[in-house]
Scaffold this motif. Structure first.
Motif, PDB file in Angstrom:
ATOM      1  N   ASN B  34     -33.060 -44.893  25.961  1.00  0.00           N
ATOM      2  CA  ASN B  34     -31.869 -44.739  25.141  1.00  0.00           C
ATOM      3  C   ASN B  34     -31.642 -43.232  24.953  1.00  0.00           C
ATOM      4  O   ASN B  34     -32.403 -42.563  24.269  1.00  0.00           O
ATOM      5  CB  ASN B  34     -32.147 -45.443  23.800  1.00  0.00           C
ATOM      6  CG  ASN B  34     -31.032 -45.302  22.799  1.00  0.00           C
ATOM      7  OD1 ASN B  34     -30.291 -44.337  22.805  1.00  0.00           O
ATOM      8  ND2 ASN B  34     -30.942 -46.281  21.910  1.00  0.00           N
ATOM      9  N   ILE B  35     -30.621 -42.708  25.616  1.00  0.00           N
ATOM     10  CA  ILE B  35     -30.396 -41.256  25.592  1.00  0.00           C
ATOM     11  C   ILE B  35     -29.246 -40.957  24.637  1.00  0.00           C
ATOM     12  O   ILE B  35     -28.078 -41.213  24.946  1.00  0.00           O
ATOM     13  CB  ILE B  35     -30.031 -40.733  26.999  1.00  0.00           C
ATOM     14  CG1 ILE B  35     -31.012 -41.260  28.053  1.00  0.00           C
ATOM     15  CG2 ILE B  35     -29.919 -39.210  26.996  1.00  0.00           C
ATOM     16  CD1 ILE B  35     -32.365 -40.634  28.055  1.00  0.00           C
ATOM     17  N   ALA B  36     -29.596 -40.433  23.479  1.00  0.00           N
ATOM     18  CA  ALA B  36     -28.562 -40.147  22.476  1.00  0.00           C
ATOM     19  C   ALA B  36     -27.868 -38.832  22.795  1.00  0.00           C
ATOM     20  O   ALA B  36     -28.426 -37.967  23.472  1.00  0.00           O
ATOM     21  CB  ALA B  36     -29.199 -40.085  21.093  1.00  0.00           C
ATOM     22  N   ILE B  96     -29.924 -58.683  16.035  1.00  0.00           N
ATOM     23  CA  ILE B  96     -29.342 -57.454  15.492  1.00  0.00           C
ATOM     24  C   ILE B  96     -28.299 -56.861  16.435  1.00  0.00           C
ATOM     25  O   ILE B  96     -27.216 -56.455  16.028  1.00  0.00           O
ATOM     26  CB  ILE B  96     -30.470 -56.431  15.220  1.00  0.00           C
ATOM     27  CG1 ILE B  96     -31.309 -56.916  14.033  1.00  0.00           C
ATOM     28  CG2 ILE B  96     -29.903 -55.047  14.950  1.00  0.00           C
ATOM     29  CD1 ILE B  96     -32.576 -56.142  13.805  1.00  0.00           C
ATOM     30  N   ARG B  97     -28.621 -56.832  17.726  1.00  0.00           N
ATOM     31  CA  ARG B  97     -27.711 -56.208  18.690  1.00  0.00           C
ATOM     32  C   ARG B  97     -26.378 -56.947  18.734  1.00  0.00           C
ATOM     33  O   ARG B  97     -25.323 -56.347  18.891  1.00  0.00           O
ATOM     34  CB  ARG B  97     -28.387 -56.229  20.067  1.00  0.00           C
ATOM     35  CG  ARG B  97     -27.687 -55.484  21.145  1.00  0.00           C
ATOM     36  CD  ARG B  97     -27.726 -54.010  20.956  1.00  0.00           C
ATOM     37  NE  ARG B  97     -29.071 -53.464  20.878  1.00  0.00           N
ATOM     38  CZ  ARG B  97     -29.341 -52.260  20.424  1.00  0.00           C
ATOM     39  NH1 ARG B  97     -28.376 -51.465  20.001  1.00  0.00           N
ATOM     40  NH2 ARG B  97     -30.593 -51.819  20.378  1.00  0.00           N
ATOM     41  N   ILE B 100     -24.320 -55.812  15.847  1.00  0.00           N
ATOM     42  CA  ILE B 100     -23.772 -54.477  16.093  1.00  0.00           C
ATOM     43  C   ILE B 100     -22.599 -54.598  17.061  1.00  0.00           C
ATOM     44  O   ILE B 100     -21.536 -53.983  16.867  1.00  0.00           O
ATOM     45  CB  ILE B 100     -24.855 -53.544  16.690  1.00  0.00           C
ATOM     46  CG1 ILE B 100     -25.975 -53.315  15.678  1.00  0.00           C
ATOM     47  CG2 ILE B 100     -24.246 -52.222  17.129  1.00  0.00           C
ATOM     48  CD1 ILE B 100     -27.191 -52.591  16.255  1.00  0.00           C
ATOM     49  N   LEU B 209     -28.693 -51.950  26.072  1.00  0.00           N
ATOM     50  CA  LEU B 209     -29.629 -51.751  24.959  1.00  0.00           C
ATOM     51  C   LEU B 209     -30.376 -53.044  24.636  1.00  0.00           C
ATOM     52  O   LEU B 209     -31.542 -53.017  24.217  1.00  0.00           O
ATOM     53  CB  LEU B 209     -28.879 -51.249  23.715  1.00  0.00           C
ATOM     54  CG  LEU B 209     -28.412 -49.792  23.791  1.00  0.00           C
ATOM     55  CD1 LEU B 209     -27.466 -49.470  22.633  1.00  0.00           C
ATOM     56  CD2 LEU B 209     -29.598 -48.835  23.769  1.00  0.00           C
ATOM     57  N   LEU B 212     -33.359 -53.266  26.650  1.00  0.00           N
ATOM     58  CA  LEU B 212     -34.431 -52.436  26.088  1.00  0.00           C
ATOM     59  C   LEU B 212     -35.089 -53.121  24.896  1.00  0.00           C
ATOM     60  O   LEU B 212     -36.295 -53.005  24.682  1.00  0.00           O
ATOM     61  CB  LEU B 212     -33.888 -51.074  25.655  1.00  0.00           C
ATOM     62  CG  LEU B 212     -33.856 -49.964  26.697  1.00  0.00           C
ATOM     63  CD1 LEU B 212     -33.149 -50.384  27.964  1.00  0.00           C
ATOM     64  CD2 LEU B 212     -33.216 -48.714  26.129  1.00  0.00           C
ATOM     65  N   ASP B 213     -34.281 -53.829  24.095  1.00  0.00           N
ATOM     66  CA  ASP B 213     -34.854 -54.564  22.960  1.00  0.00           C
ATOM     67  C   ASP B 213     -35.915 -55.537  23.446  1.00  0.00           C
ATOM     68  O   ASP B 213     -36.951 -55.715  22.814  1.00  0.00           O
ATOM     69  CB  ASP B 213     -33.772 -55.377  22.235  1.00  0.00           C
ATOM     70  CG  ASP B 213     -32.791 -54.503  21.471  1.00  0.00           C
ATOM     71  OD1 ASP B 213     -33.104 -53.321  21.251  1.00  0.00           O
ATOM     72  OD2 ASP B 213     -31.720 -55.011  21.104  1.00  0.00           O
ATOM     73  N   LEU B 214     -35.622 -56.182  24.566  1.00  0.00           N
ATOM     74  CA  LEU B 214     -36.567 -57.184  25.077  1.00  0.00           C
ATOM     75  C   LEU B 214     -37.783 -56.513  25.700  1.00  0.00           C
ATOM     76  O   LEU B 214     -38.918 -56.829  25.368  1.00  0.00           O
ATOM     77  CB  LEU B 214     -35.873 -58.098  26.087  1.00  0.00           C
ATOM     78  CG  LEU B 214     -36.744 -59.208  26.663  1.00  0.00           C
ATOM     79  CD1 LEU B 214     -37.180 -60.173  25.563  1.00  0.00           C
ATOM     80  CD2 LEU B 214     -36.011 -59.973  27.754  1.00  0.00           C
ATOM     81  N   ASP B 215     -37.547 -55.593  26.607  1.00  0.00           N
ATOM     82  CA  ASP B 215     -38.664 -54.911  27.263  1.00  0.00           C
ATOM     83  C   ASP B 215     -38.129 -53.705  28.039  1.00  0.00           C
ATOM     84  O   ASP B 215     -37.596 -53.845  29.139  1.00  0.00           O
ATOM     85  CB  ASP B 215     -39.378 -55.874  28.218  1.00  0.00           C
ATOM     86  CG  ASP B 215     -40.619 -55.246  28.851  1.00  0.00           C
ATOM     87  OD1 ASP B 215     -40.857 -54.037  28.644  1.00  0.00           O
ATOM     88  OD2 ASP B 215     -41.346 -55.966  29.560  1.00  0.00           O
TER      89      ASP B 215
END
Lengths: 352, 497
Positions: B34-36, B96-97, B100, B209, B212-215
């Protein structure tokens, strides 16, 4: 950065109850001596997973035994208490400690608590939220409160004492499910979170929190969220891991024995989030304690001081959170716990 | 229908764009990270509901892994299982995702909560449909196992391998299209770079994203990269220049840009621009109310922004009765699928279209707030379609009158009753139509359906064949395939009997 120390009051088989509490109080004194910012107490009932059955009461004792360090509850099971009693206790500790008390609340996760204290677990989320609203209303109105809802009726009363602090203390809440996170965000309440979740899951929580907080005029950057983690320092990562992994597995097993079962979670609509997490773990083949714990420790600050610096640094960089609670008790050996704490204070805290 | 009927609109209010008071910060997702955005180096993107800040494109040279294909040796089973687990998360209201996503879609892309929720449900259903994915492989690649093993095909064994690096340039009109594009690409094991759309930067980003939440370490997560670059930027061009395949959704400009920068021989797969229409029989014995409900659905989904959205409706029979029924159905539909936020240009185009047809004396029914309009118009008076739930109805004497409106730019022809299509399908197909469907199903691509005239999965792989040796007789042959001897003995007549 703010650093806290968790006092778990877990009783491993080789300690008696007096040893657990003696160690806890010595840890509290050591935390103050080592310049930690706060101490956090956990509340549990009917289990050796945690012998502290009243976090408020123990907080009072620890506050009285210390001078500078703040003391928080992580957490008090709000629904099994009367909200006016909670408002009284928080204000009393705020008065007696000169603002050193940090109240933290959750709705609970252990079914016996609700059974014994006569609370419907299907409603515990609503009770926690309303109880906190009642506390806030009490403090906002100089102690005056009257309340009537489907959950509780309070006649017009004045609660004493009032808060000593000029501003309402930060009330911390456990926010796991999106519904609770959204509720907390509307009020700007900081979240208490755990490392065992992946970094991305923590980020997702805070993303959701920020979405809601911003639209409710709370600046997310100003919110003092807290992340707790198992911490242990040794000369190598492998040694640190091996020194605690079995103990943490046992601790986790003890918790699971008294927590809601999969079947109970499935039947509780207000625990859908937890049920979906469990389902996901089963789908991934990661529902066994040994897998859960090893996966959690893999991403925890367990290793050399440098490993800890990297984990906490990454957490802060990626989530913006700058307040952590460290659980140092993983070895269940008094000397090793103190050694790890001291090394953390000397080698990690100054470098972050 | 009277000359002009105005519905006061008991449903939700139609909203025109009002910039959101806050700025949405969306990250890039690159190789499982995750590149902010770094403050001061953000790209600011004007989304329909407000400004979205994303990381600067300058980061890319350092972080894009353009050469390694992490999915090359991952089985189809593992990819589908991973997607299934992501879908399971998306189907939970307590994910959650998902929360959002719905909030950001409402605030920044202008979707109503009902529409955003429906999209989240659709994302869940699409990702969870493991059986459907296996069947899609079978339908589009000829064999569900062809990505995992060599499969026998006549005198050969054939295997499908990923193209390599596939760049997807998304349009913002249909959120689920972003999911489909990503899913097709990952299912065929391609390293997948997505340029999110300014009209909807949310869907692809939140999808990535959720991986990423999962793995975050899973090869599927690490093979999906979501980025944004300004149109015609050098950074975007250089990414396309590295690509082994390009999928472009949307307008002619985006397609032309991709063709300009793709290397020679690289397949540029284009989805759109296309248009779609419906044909309705509204005779006395027909169920006009049902036909109107189904057409209203095809008009309302995605607010007529999708290629498959019905814009024109050709009506055989009682056009006046159908127009009245359609007006009622569109009014009802707005309660189920409330219109999204519309910008000033769209609102102006709607009013302009209405004024234009009023000038020619067309019968018009419309919602007072512009949520929808039904215009009975002669095709020669139509100069452009404004979208925004505008149904241009054309009375016709017989089905043959439809042919004049058909060319290769038509994607979907929807009909009610469906049986109307049977006698005309050959001619419609020859004229260029891609899909023939029953009214109400324009946006539902059935298993086995082509998409804009082709099967997308087949365009995302390269087929490699091991051909049988000379000792294997081909079907119908009675001797070994020794070409040297065949030439020498002039036995060509025995070849390929």
């Amino acid at each position: 950065m703010q650093w806290g120390v968790a006092l778990t009051t877990y009783k491993p088989p080789h300690w008696d109850q007096q040893t657990v509490f003696r160690n806890s109080l010595e840890l509290a004194a050591e935390a103050e001596r080592l310049d930690f910012d706060d101490i956090w107490l956990l509340e549990h009932h009917f289990t050796e997973y945690g012998l502290c059955s009243d976090a408020m009461l123990m907080a009072g004792f620890v506050l009285g035994a210390t001078k500078r360090i703040k003391v928080g509850t992580a957490i008090v099971v709000a629904p099994i208490n009367h909200p006016v009693r909670l408002a009284e206790q928080v204000a009393l500790l705020d008065q007696l400690s000169g603002g050193r008390f940090l109240p933290g609340f959750g709705r609970g996760y252990f079914p016996k608590d609700f059974e014994v204290f006569g609370v419907d677990p299907k409603q515990n989320h609503l009770m926690m939220q309303e109880w906190i609203d009642i506390m806030f209303a009490t403090w906002r109105q100089d102690g005056k409160i009257s309340w009537k809802s489907d959950l509780i009726e309070i006649p017009e009363i004045t609660v004493y004492p009032s808060l000593a602090s000029k501003t309402r203390p930060n009330v911390y809440v456990v926010g796991e499910s999106p519904s609770t996170i959204e509720w907390a965000a509307t009020r700007g309440l900081p979240l208490l979170m755990n490392v065992p979740q992946s970094l991305e899951q923590t980020r997702a929580k805070l993303d959701l929190y920020s979405e809601i907080a911003e639209t409710n005029d709370h600046d997310p950057a100003e919110i003092d969220h807290v992340i707790s983690a198992v911490v242990h320092i040794a000369d190598t990562r492998e040694k640190a891991f091996n020194e605690i992994v079995k103990n943490v597995e046992n601790w986790h097993d003890d918790a699971m024995r008294v927590a809601f079962s999969a079947e109970q979670l499935r039947r509780l609509p207000n625990y859908r989030f937890h049920w979906s997490l469990l389902q996901d773990a089963i789908l991934k083949g990661e529902s066994e304690a040994s897998v859960v714990v090893r996966r959690a420790l893999d991403i925890s600050p367990v290793g050399t001081a440098q490993d800890c610096i990297e984990v906490f640094g990454n957490l802060t960089e990626k989530t913006g959170v700058k307040h952590f609670i460290c659980g140092f008790e993983g070895t269940f050996e008094r000397e090793r716990i103190f050694e790890s704490m001291n090394r953390f204070s000397a080698e990690v805290m100054p470098r972050l | 229908m009277n000359d002009k009927v105005v519905h006061s609109g008991a449903g939700s209010e139609t909203r025109t764009a009002k910039p959101a008071g806050r700025r949405l910060r969306l990250p890039f997702v690159i190789a499982g990270k995750n590149i902010a955005a770094v403050p001061g180096e953000e790209q600011l993107v004007e989304a329909p509901g407000g400004v979205v800040a994303m990381p600067g494109i300058g980061l890319l040279d350092d972080i894009l892994p353009l050469s390694e294909n992490l999915l090359a040796d991952v089985s189809t089973q593992d990819i589908i299982s991973f997607l299934h687990r992501v879908g399971k998360m998306w189907e939970s209201d307590e994910y959650i995702r998902r929360r959002i996503y719905i909030k950001q879609m409402c605030e920044f892309t202008g979707y109503s909560e009902q529409m955003a929720t429906a999209e989240a449900d659709l994302i869940a259903a699409t990702l969870r449909g493991g059986a459907r994915l296996w069947d899609t492989l079978q339908a589009e690649l000829g064999d569900r196992a062809i990505l995992d093993q060599w499969v026998r095909r006549e005198d050969c064994e054939v295997r499908a391998l990923p193209k390599g690096l596939v760049v997807h340039v998304l349009a913002g009109n249909v959120p689920i299209a972003a999911v489909l594009s990503v899913l097709r690409s990952l299912l065929t094991r391609n390293q997948t770079i997505v340029k999110v759309a300014s009209g909807d930067p949310v869907t692809a980003t939140q999808l990535a994203l959720s991986f990423l939440d999962l793995d975050a370490q899973h090869p599927v997560s690490r093979s999906l990269h979501t980025l944004y670059w300004p149109n015609n930027s050098r950074a975007g061009a250089s990414i396309v220049e590295h690509a082994d395949g390009v999928c472009v959704w949307g307008g002619a400009d985006a397609v032309a840009w991709a063709h300009r920068h793709a290397r020679p021989g690289v397949d540029v797969v284009t989805f759109g621009p296309k248009r779609s229409f419906s044909v309705i029989r509204a005779d006395a014995g027909d169920d006009i109310k049902t036909a109107a409900r189904l057409v209203a659905h095809d008009i309302s989904m995605y607010d007529q922004q999708a290629c498959f959205s019905t814009q024109h409706v050709f009506v055989l029979g009682d056009c006046t009765a159908f127009a009245a029924a359609l007006a009622d159905a569109l009014e009802h539909s707005r309660k189920i699928i409330p219109p999204p936020l519309r910008n000033i240009d769209q609102a102006a185009a709607v009013r302009l279209t209405r004024s234009h047809h009023e000038f020619f004396g067309a019968a018009i029914a419309c919602a007072e707030d512009g949520a929808w309009q039904v215009i009975v118009a002669s095709p020669e008076h139509v100069h452009r379609h404004p979208g925004a739930r505008t149904a241009l109805l054309h009375p016709i004497e017989n089905f043959d009158d439809v042919y004049a409106a058909v060319d290769k730019s038509v994607q979907t022809v929807a009909a009610h009753p469906w049986s109307m299509l049977q006698p005309h399908r050959d001619r419609l197909a020859k004229l260029g139509v891609s899909r023939l469907v029953e009214a109400g199903l324009s946006g539902t691509f059935r298993l086995g359906a082509s998409h804009d005239g082709f099967y997308p999965l087949a365009r995302l792989v390269r087929f490699v064949s091991i051909e049988a040796p000379s000792s294997v007789h081909s079907k119908g042959m009675t001797m070994a395939l020794d070409m040297s001897k065949i030439v020498e003995h002039r036995q060509f007549r025995d070849l390929f009997v």
